[in-house]
Each structure stands twice: as structure tokens, then as C-alpha cells.
Design a protein around this motif. Structure first.
Motif, PDB file in Angstrom:
ATOM      1  N   ARG A 285       0.808  -1.220   0.000  1.00 58.73           N
ATOM      2  CA  ARG A 285       0.000   0.000   0.000  1.00 58.73           C
ATOM      3  C   ARG A 285       0.842   1.271   0.000  1.00 58.73           C
ATOM      4  O   ARG A 285       0.424   2.301   0.521  1.00 58.73           O
ATOM      5  CB  ARG A 285      -0.931   0.017   1.216  1.00 58.73           C
ATOM      6  CG  ARG A 285      -2.064  -0.987   1.154  1.00 58.73           C
ATOM      7  CD  ARG A 285      -3.263  -0.509   1.976  1.00 58.73           C
ATOM      8  NE  ARG A 285      -4.241  -1.556   2.156  1.00 58.73           N
ATOM      9  CZ  ARG A 285      -4.264  -2.403   3.200  1.00 58.73           C
ATOM     10  NH1 ARG A 285      -3.342  -2.298   4.142  1.00 58.73           N
ATOM     11  NH2 ARG A 285      -5.197  -3.318   3.285  1.00 58.73           N
ATOM     12  N   CYS A 446     -10.972   3.000  -2.492  1.00 58.19           N
ATOM     13  CA  CYS A 446     -10.948   1.552  -2.283  1.00 58.19           C
ATOM     14  C   CYS A 446     -12.144   1.131  -1.438  1.00 58.19           C
ATOM     15  O   CYS A 446     -12.473   1.773  -0.440  1.00 58.19           O
ATOM     16  CB  CYS A 446      -9.647   1.149  -1.600  1.00 58.19           C
ATOM     17  SG  CYS A 446      -9.602  -0.569  -1.052  1.00 58.19           S
ATOM     18  N   CYS A 449     -10.293  -0.148   2.213  1.00 56.22           N
ATOM     19  CA  CYS A 449      -9.494   0.735   3.067  1.00 56.22           C
ATOM     20  C   CYS A 449      -9.819   2.209   2.858  1.00 56.22           C
ATOM     21  O   CYS A 449      -9.288   3.065   3.555  1.00 56.22           O
ATOM     22  CB  CYS A 449      -7.999   0.489   2.847  1.00 56.22           C
ATOM     23  SG  CYS A 449      -7.365   1.087   1.270  1.00 56.22           S
ATOM     24  N   CYS A 488      -8.034  -1.806  -3.594  1.00 61.31           N
ATOM     25  CA  CYS A 488      -6.648  -1.533  -3.937  1.00 61.31           C
ATOM     26  C   CYS A 488      -5.808  -2.810  -3.884  1.00 61.31           C
ATOM     27  O   CYS A 488      -6.237  -3.840  -3.366  1.00 61.31           O
ATOM     28  CB  CYS A 488      -6.075  -0.469  -3.003  1.00 61.31           C
ATOM     29  SG  CYS A 488      -5.769  -1.042  -1.327  1.00 61.31           S
ATOM     30  N   CYS A 491      -5.374  -4.274  -0.365  1.00 64.57           N
ATOM     31  CA  CYS A 491      -6.582  -4.894   0.179  1.00 64.57           C
ATOM     32  C   CYS A 491      -6.868  -6.209  -0.531  1.00 64.57           C
ATOM     33  O   CYS A 491      -7.318  -7.169   0.086  1.00 64.57           O
ATOM     34  CB  CYS A 491      -7.770  -3.948   0.055  1.00 64.57           C
ATOM     35  SG  CYS A 491      -7.713  -2.613   1.273  1.00 64.57           S
TER      36      CYS A 491
END
Ligand SMILES: [Zn+2]
Ligand SMILES: [Zn+2]
Ligand SMILES: [Zn+2]
Ligand SMILES: [Zn+2]
Lengths: 497, 403
Positions: A285, A446, A449, A488, A491
């Protein structure tokens, strides 16, 4: 740091875990006030307890000042009149600021609670109004293991799996009662983790969890069961820890919105932010780090389930079915300049009549792992916590530098440049526009998240690594293709492994 | 339990669990997958052009041996039209290089590739053994690393080759990303993620075709292909930041095998977020900008010695000290009359990197502007390149001893 010598401390019991400095320490005066004996080694300087607490307090006040200003300016009032320095023109109007503090019951957020209280008391003692109202919310992850009736004041079963979780709840209850008594000015609340089920800030449909969506009205027990099932099906401890963190934030933001708070305050220390930097990097991330590390407005999505029950015909369609609306929430980390060990020390010193540390649960048994996360192996998050605990001991400035430099990264949307008028990203922006220009005007967040999706990065990565046809041939996962559009990279990794 | 079948061909026994994603495949499919993935990297990054002469930085170790083998295979399979040459550096460490150079010599025969060995003595007038004799064991990794970086480029120049490929693997790149995060050096982090370092303006282009290949898979490939390589750990330990990053990577990989790749993904994305940094990883866009990375920043990575040039024994301690000085200076800066030198250095810092003193007589690095070394003409961000600086010290030392 963290080496304290307690010759004249008012709270010898609380100091038990810290080590005493050299015997010569008592002879030397505090480097700041030059009167009290120096008893603490603070970033290489010998200071007294009072000056140490001031040092921490100042770091917090500075950030709170920025936050107060931010709230003023974002509420679109005339800015010119507001300078929040104390010497300014008389008492301000009645406080309209309302903040929500996420309280984990660990040292850092407890320290923030104490500091915020100090700040309010100080203002009041000067005859001013309270600078803000504060709601304190603890997200309880106690429920969920086994079928123990779950949340709230539910039945306490003393057998099998259920026992540990309810023990935990009991501890939380006691601690929060104590804190409520200590800080009567603030409002304390517990929210149970399972309340995340059905929350519209998560794209449940996109996650392939259609039965989670719109189930906000189902019973707590059902929610707890659903949540437990979800966690049981996650591929690793890292994934569970990751989702636990994300869900906790979803709940805090939901609470903050519910009670019309201007900002969500988190107790993250410099150390925590450095941990976050590395663990989120390791979880793929990196793109959203500037959002996660810095203070400011975060996008809060709201997903409304698609009305058509038929499954999307192609992966490309999937992203468009669910409607997403976006609002924002100010998220601040007022303790970003303090190290974790400093905050631990702070909680052992600060607070009247007993140090706040004594009101908190014992750390080992409590803050480490929640019931929904298995204890079997370490998570990536935990690896980083351990690592930085070590680094912090000898190289505190390096820890601080990690968070500081990561915070300088630019916030981009959809992988296209919006920051700082820097021409560099223009090419990237164009690349997004070339195909699927419709998707482009909608900045998607996303579904898990809530961070901006990195369309450009996803495309490039696909190009670099190939379609991953080999993995697709190996992993039988119908939902995988659909998900790609909505959550994303990090995730997706957490959900799919 | 019946033996599972390969997930790809579904006929052979699956006797390999891929370290990268734990897929169960047979030996043949694994080898093909590995090669095809490298091929994809090469094609998607436009790494080569037909007829290009490419030097493979060869140490005799697993990474560069696998690189040479795979490149030969792919060059034939897909008609890249490359002219491949093995380029080896002889640091002049007795017992260490002797065996590995023998390996490289055998590789040259096995792969039917020309081999050029360049010695430190030839390039710098010093073998590593002589360096150690002069300055002792402590800190010699710096010399080794700095010299090696240039050695490959200089060797390539001797051969009139403009492209050197190195055996850097995914673990190496992930390690560098974490290391630069820890150092707070976002600029270097951004540059390190590129598959191609150096661009049109630099004399020699460097690239790492194994950028996405897991170290464990490289070992596996070498083993199943029965490649002839020399396995040895670098006899000098890496400096603190790299060592600590390496340990983290190993731990992360155990917990979640994809972590290495995920770190690469993060690093590439973050590279686009660094203010003023070139955003492309393909190296084709950066024409008006400074090179994506100077070769001088990229460790050779062919000898397994991952030094990155800290002169002191403990780079972390040195940086901690520097940071504290900067902090103290910042506090002092409030008092304008007391503007200190360190404070100004901190102020002029743009990408947040801490000016680290790599050498007593070198000034803190502030901004990366690229030029050429006054003495040797090699690409350098400082007036005198690191190698020439180190040489100056060494030569002074030698002069003293001779007197
Ligand atoms: Zn004092
Ligand atoms: Zn996400
Ligand atoms: Zn097979
Ligand atoms: Zn030079």
C-alpha cells in the motif's frame, strides 16, 4: 530514552519497568529548567519529570493548534480574525469544535486523552471557553471468538472460548469507567467491532460479501457471527490484523460522522507512524501512505448496493454498478512528534492523583492481539512493532525521520498527479484518460481501506508482471476478477492472500 | 496421499512449491515459468534492441550465473539478437575471487560467451588485499563497493559496450526500498525501483532483468538447471541499514511470501509520489531530467557484497548522530544569529534525506546534481567521485608508508 531514575518520583510503582540512570544522575540538574534534578534521559538530554511532561505536552499542543486552525478554515469562516495564539483578543466565541478521540486503551491514545484534558483545563483556568468538545470512543474487538452472545452487556459465559473474550470486555468496562471518572468533561463510549457489518463505508458487494451489505439492522449476534466467519476465512494472521485495523478505523469515522465531529484524533506516535510506513509498504500500500501518514481530510466513501441482483457480466462492468458517494473527514495524529516509549513514560508520570498508566489495562495481556486474530503466527504489523521497538531504543531520531520523510510524499488521485503543480506527472494523468475516460471523472476510493485507487499503478503493474495468468490458472477464485476494479492492491492481497 | 499433479501441465508430478506464490508445479514447468517471467520483464520494459551488445556483470555467483543462462536461453528462443558478453571484476581478494573467477571462466565455455576480466589493480592501481593491508578490515567494504560500481562501467567502456545487466533480484530491490525508507531517503528510494538505471546522458546503461525474480527461485532455477555457480557469502558484512533491511525481508517473506513483490509494488508507486522525481520506470521519459539513477548509487550486486558506501562501521549510529545535530541546529535556528552550518545543511535539504557524511573530508551531500568527476571523468554527483576520493586517501597512505 525510557531510562528514568525515580528518586523523587511521586509514583514509584509506575516506574518499575524503567531503568534507573547512572548514579551520577541525581547530582546533575535538568538541562532545561536547571533547578530540578535531571531524572530522565530525553533524546540525549538529562531532564526532570516536569520538563519532560512539558516537552511532550508542547509537541501535542502544536498539532492541536494546527488542527484548531484547520477546523476553522474548513468551516469556511473568515480566516483573518483567527490566530489561536493565547495573547489574542479576548475569549473566543462558544466552542463549536467537536472532536472524536479513538481510544485503544494503549499508552499512546491514553496519553493523548490526558493531554487533551490538560489543554482544556488550561484554557478554562485562563477564563476562556473550552477549545473543543471531545468524545472518546473505544472500539472493542472483544466479541467474535466463538458463539458467546457477543456485544454489549450480553451474557457472560465462563466456559471454553467465550471466557477470554468476556474477560476482556470486563476489563474494558472497568477501565473505561475509571477513565470516565477521571475525565468527567469528556463523553466515553464503546463500539463493538461487529458493528462494522453493514456499514456503508465498506463496499461489501465488491468484496463478494453481498449478505453483509444492508444488514445493518440485523442483530448483534448475527453480525458477530458474520464477522467471525469473515475473519476465519482470511488467508493469514497478517490479513486478519490488517482488516481489524481497517474496520476499527471505519467504525471510528462512522462514529465521528454520527456525532458531527469535525475531526478524528488518533494517538499514533512517531514510532507507530514509522511502523505503519513499513508495514503498509510491505503490504503493497505504498501508494496510499501519504494519506495514511499525514494529517488532513480523508475521503469517506459511501457505497449504496446495486439494485440489480444479476451478477456483473464482465469485470469492467463491476466497478460501475455500485454507486459511491464521497464525503470527507479530518484525521489528525497530534502525537506524531512523540516516540512511543516517551508516551509510555508520560503515562507513568502524568495525571492526578495517580498516573494515567495505572488506570489502563496491563499491556501484555490486553493490547496485543484481539480475539478475532489468531495467536499462531506473527503478522507483518507485529513484525514492524517489534522491529521499531528495537530501533527506537538506540536510534530514536531515525524512527522520527522515517515518518517525517514519508509524510513528504505527494498525495495523488487515481495515479494521476494533482499535487504541487509539478509537471512531472502529466504523462501519467494522460495515460489514465486515454482509455475509459468515463471512469476518470469519478475518483474512486478503495472499497475496503477507503484510500484512493491507483489506476495508473494498477495498469503499470499489470504490464510489468503480466496478467498473472499462471496464478489465475492456479487459484480458483471467481470473485477475484470482479474485485480488482474496486479495491486496492494491498486490500486485494489481504482478502485473497 | 497420491502425489499432486503439476498445476500447469497437469501431467507431471508437482515436486516444486514455488517460493513466490506457493504454486505446486513440476520441474519442467517451473523452469519455463521462470524464464517466461523474465522474458515478460524484458519485453514490457523494452530492455534491449536487436543487435545490442550487452555485458553481463558476472561474479560466478548464483544471480549472475542464472542471469547469463536465462539470457542465453531467451536470446535464442525469442531471437533478441543480442551479443552477450560476460564481464567480471577481479577485486584482488585472494581465495575469494580465485574460485569464482574459475567458475566464470567455465561459464564462458558453457554458454559460449566471450569473457572479459577487469582487475582493480588495472583500474585503480590497488587490489582489495592491498587496500585491506593499508586500512585494515574495518570499512573496506566501502572501498570494495565503490570500486566495484565503477569497475563494471569502466570495464564495459573498455569493451565499447553501452549496456550492463546485473543479477539484482527482487529481494535485493525490496531490501533497497526498505533500507531507503529507514534512511528517509525518498529520492534514492525512487531511483532504486527503476529497472533501468542511468539513461541516454550516461555512458553506460544499467539494468536488472531479474528485478522481479525471487532469490529463492533463482537458487531453485540454478539447482534444477544444474548450473555451475560458485556459492559463497560475501566475506564482509553489509552495513547496518542494509543488514537490518535484509533481516526484515527474510522475516516478511516467511510470513507472507508475496511480501517481497508487494514491497516492489509499493516502492514503484511511491517513486511516483516523490516530489520532483522522474515517474517512469521504463527510463524512456526522463530525457529532460537527471538520470533515473546514477550508476554510482547502484551497488554492483554481482558479488553478493551489498555495501553501499558508509565509511563508518555503524551507519545507523552515524545517521542518528547527524539527525540529532540537525534537530539541535533547527532549534538554534530560531535564534538567527546562531545559524549553524549543520542547520543550513538541513535547511537546504529538499527531499528530506539527511546529509550523511560518508567521509571525514567530504562535505555533506545536499542535492543530486549530476556531472562528471574532475579527475577520472566518471559520472558523479560531486566534483570528485567517490572512487577518486577513496583513492586519494589510499595513495596518501601509501606515500606515507613509503617515506
Ligand atoms: Zn526541568
Ligand atoms: Zn484498499
Ligand atoms: Zn508441469
Ligand atoms: Zn573520479
Amino acid at each position: 530514552m525510557a531510562s528514568t531514575s525515580p528518586p523523587s518520583t511521586s509514583s514509584p510503582a509506575a516506574m518499575s519497568s524503567t531503568t534507573t540512570t547512572a548514579t551520577t544522575a541525581t547530582a546533575k540538574p535538568c538541562i532545561k529548567c536547571r533547578s530540578n534534578p535531571g531524572t530522565l534521559d530525553s533524546r540525549g538530554q538529562l531532564v526532570c519529570h516536569i520538563c519532560f511532561q512539558k516537552f511532550i505536552s508542547q509537541k501535542c499542543i502544536k498539532q492541536i493548534g494546527l488542527l484548531n486552525k484547520d477546523v476553522r478554515s474548513s468551516s469556511s469562516q473568515s480566516l483573518s480574525a483567527y490566530h489561536l495564539s493565547q495573547k489574542n483578543s479576548g475569549p473566543p466565541q462558544a466552542s463549536s469544535r467537536r472532536y472524536l478521540l479513538g481510544l485503544s486503551l494503549g499508552a499512546s491514545s491514553a496519553a493523548l486523552l490526558e493531554l487533551l484534558n490538560e489543554n482544556v483545563e488550561f484554557q478554562l483556568s485562563k477564563g476562556r471557553n473550552a477549545p473543543f468538545e471531545l468524545e472518546v470512543v473505544h472500539v472493542s474487538c472483544a466479541a467474535g471468538a466463538g458463539a458467546d452472545g457477543g456485544g454489549g452487556g450480553g451474557g457472560l459465559e465462563d466456559d471454553g472460548k467465550g471466557r477470554t473474550t468476556t474477560e476482556r470486555e470486563k476489563v474494558e468496562e472497568v477501565v473505561l469507567k475509571r477513565l470516565g471518572g477521571r475525565y468527567p468533561r469528556f463523553e466515553f463510549r464503546v463500539v463493538y467491532l461487529e458493528e462494522v457489518v453493514g456499514l456503508e463505508t465498506v463496499d461489501w458487494e465488491g468484496l463478494g460479501l453481498e449478505d453483509f451489505a444492508g444488514s445493518s439492522s440485523t442483530s448483534t449476534t448475527t453480525k458477530a457471527e458474520k464477522l467471525q466467519q469473515l475473519f476465519d476465512n482470511l488467508p493469514s494472521t497478517t490479513s486478519r490484523t490488517d482488516l481489524l485495523r481497517l474496520f476499527t478505523r471505519h467504525l471510528l469515522i462512522a462514529e465521528a460522522r454520527k456525532s458531527h465531529c469535525h475531526a478524528l484524533l488518533l494517538g499514533s506516535s512517531t514510532t507507530a507512524l514509522a511502523e505503519l510506513t513499513l508495514s503498509e509498504t510491505a503490504k503493497g500500500r505504498g501508494f496510499s501512505l501519504p494519506w495514511q501518514i499525514n494529517d488532513g481530510v480523508l475521503g469517506v466513501p459511501s457505497f449504496s448496493p446495486s439494485s440489480s441482483p444479476s451478477p456483473p457480466s464482465s469485470p469492467a462492468d463491476a466497478g460501475k454498478k455500485t454507486k459511491m458517494e464521497e464525503t470527507g473527514m479530518l484525521v489528525y495524529h497530534p502525537l506524531r512528534d512523540a516516540l512511543r516509549k516517551e508516551l509510555v513514560t508520560f503515562t507513568k508520570l502524568a495525571g492526578q492523583p495517580t498516573p494515567i498508566a495505572e488506570l489502563l489495562p496491563e499491556t501484555d495481556s490486553f493490547t496485543t492481539t484481539a480475539a478475532v486474530v489468531s495467536h499462531k503466527d506473527l503478522s507483518i504489523d507485529e513484525v514492524m512493532v517489534r522491529y521499531f521497538a528495537e530501533v527506537e531504543e538506540n536510534y530514536p531520531s531515525i524512527v522520527a525521520n522515517v515518518a517525517r520523510t514519508t509524510g513528504k510524499l505527494m498525495r495523488l488521485f487515481g495515479g494521476a498527479g494533482v499535487a504541487d503543480g509539478d509537471g512531472d506527472e502529466e504523462g501519467g494523468g494522460k495515460a489514465v484518460g486515454e482509455d475509459g475516460s468515463e471512469d476518470n471523472d469519478e475518483e474512486r476510493l478503495c472499497g475496503l481501506c477507503s484510500m484512493p485507487l491507483d489506476v495508473l499503478g494498477d495498469e503499470r503493474w499489470k504490464g510489468e508482471l503480466g496478467e498473472d495468468s499462471y496464478r489465475d490458472a492456479l487459484v480458483v477464485d471467481k470473485g477475484a476478477k470482479r474485485m480488482k476494479q474496486r479495491i486496492c492492491y494491498g486490500c486485494e492481497r489481504s482478502i485473497r492472500g | 496421499m497420491a502425489p499432486a499433479l503439476c498445476a500447469i501441465c497437469k501431467t507431471e508430478r508437482a515436486n516444486i512449491k514455488r517460493p513466490k506464490n506457493h504454486a505446486r508445479v513440476c520441474k519442467g514447468c517451473f523452469l519455463t515459468l521462470f524464464e517466461e517471467e523474465v522474458h515478460h520483464t524484458i519485453v514490457s520494459s523494452n530492455l534491449f534492441y536487436p543487435g545490442e551488445r550487452v555485458a553481463i556483470g558476472a561474479s560466478g555467483g548464483k544471480d549472475s550465473t542464472v542471469l547469463a543462462s536465462v539470457l542465453k536461453t531467451l536470446n535464442e528462443r525469442y531471437n533478441y539478437g543480442l551479443e552477450l558478453v560476460l564481464l567480471s571484476i577481479d577485486e584482488g581478494i585472494k581465495g575469494y575471487r580465485d574460485d569464482s573467477l574459475e567458475t566464470v571462466k567455465r561459464n564462458a565455455v558453457q554458454y559460449d560467451m566471450p569473457l572479459k576480466i577487469v582487475g582493480y589493480d588495472e583500474l585503480y592501481g590497488w587490489t582489495m588485499d592491498q587496500v585491506v593491508e593499508t586500512i585494515g578490515k574495518k570499512g573496506n567494504c566501502t572501498y570494495c563497493g565503490v570500486f566495484r560500481r565503477q569497475a563494471l562501467d569502466r570495464g564495459a567502456k573498455m569493451l565499447d559496450i553501452k549496456h550492463v545487466v546485473t543479477g539484482h533480484n527482487a529481494d535485493d530491490v525490496a531490501e533497497t526500498i526498505l533500507m531507503n525508507l529507514l534512511r528517509g531517503d525518498m529520492g534514492r528510494l525512487a531511483r532504486s525501483t527503476n529497472i533501468v538505471t542511468g539513461d541516454d546522458s550516461s555512458d553506460v546503461k544499467r539494468s536488472k532483468p531479474l528485478k522481479y525474480a525471487y532469490e529463492k527461485e533463482i537458487v531453485m532455477y540454478a539447482y534444477h538447471k544444474k548450473l555451475d555457480y560458485f556459492s559463497t557469502e560475501c566475506i564482509y558484512s553489509p552495513e547496518a541499514f542494509r543488514g537490518t533491511a535484509r533481516a526484515l525481508i527474510k522475516q516478511l517473506e516467511r510470513i507472507r511470501p508475496s511480501a517481497i513483490l508487494d514491497i516492489l509494488r509499493s516502492g514503484e508507486d511511491m517513486a511516483r509520489l516523490v516530489p520532483g522525481e522522474s515517474a517512469s520506470s521504463c527510463g524512456c521519459k526522463g530525457k529532460s531530467k537527471p538520470p533515473a539513477a546514477t550508476a554510482a548509487e547502484d551497488d554492483g550486486g554481482i558479488g553478493g557484497c551489498g555495501s553501499n558506501g558508509a565509511a563508518s562501521g555503524n551507519e545507523m549510529a552515524a545517521m542518528e548522530k547527524q539527525l540529532r545535530e540537525n534537530e539541535a541546529a533547527e532549534e538554534l535556528e530560531v535564534d538567527v544569529s546562531k545559524l549553524s552550518l549543520a542547520g543550513r545543511a538541513a535547511e537546504s535539504e529538499t527531499d528530506g534525506a539527511v546529509p550523511l557524511k560518508t567521509n571525514k573530508n567530504s562535505k555533506p551531500v545536499t542535492r543530486q546534481t549530476l556531472g562528471n568527476c574532475k579527475r577520472c571523468g566518471y559520472m558523479s554527483s560531486q566534483e570528485v567521485c567517490q572512487a577518486c576520493m577513496l583513492l586519494e586517501g589510499l595513495n596518501k597512505n601509501r606515500a606515507q608508508i613509503q617515506i
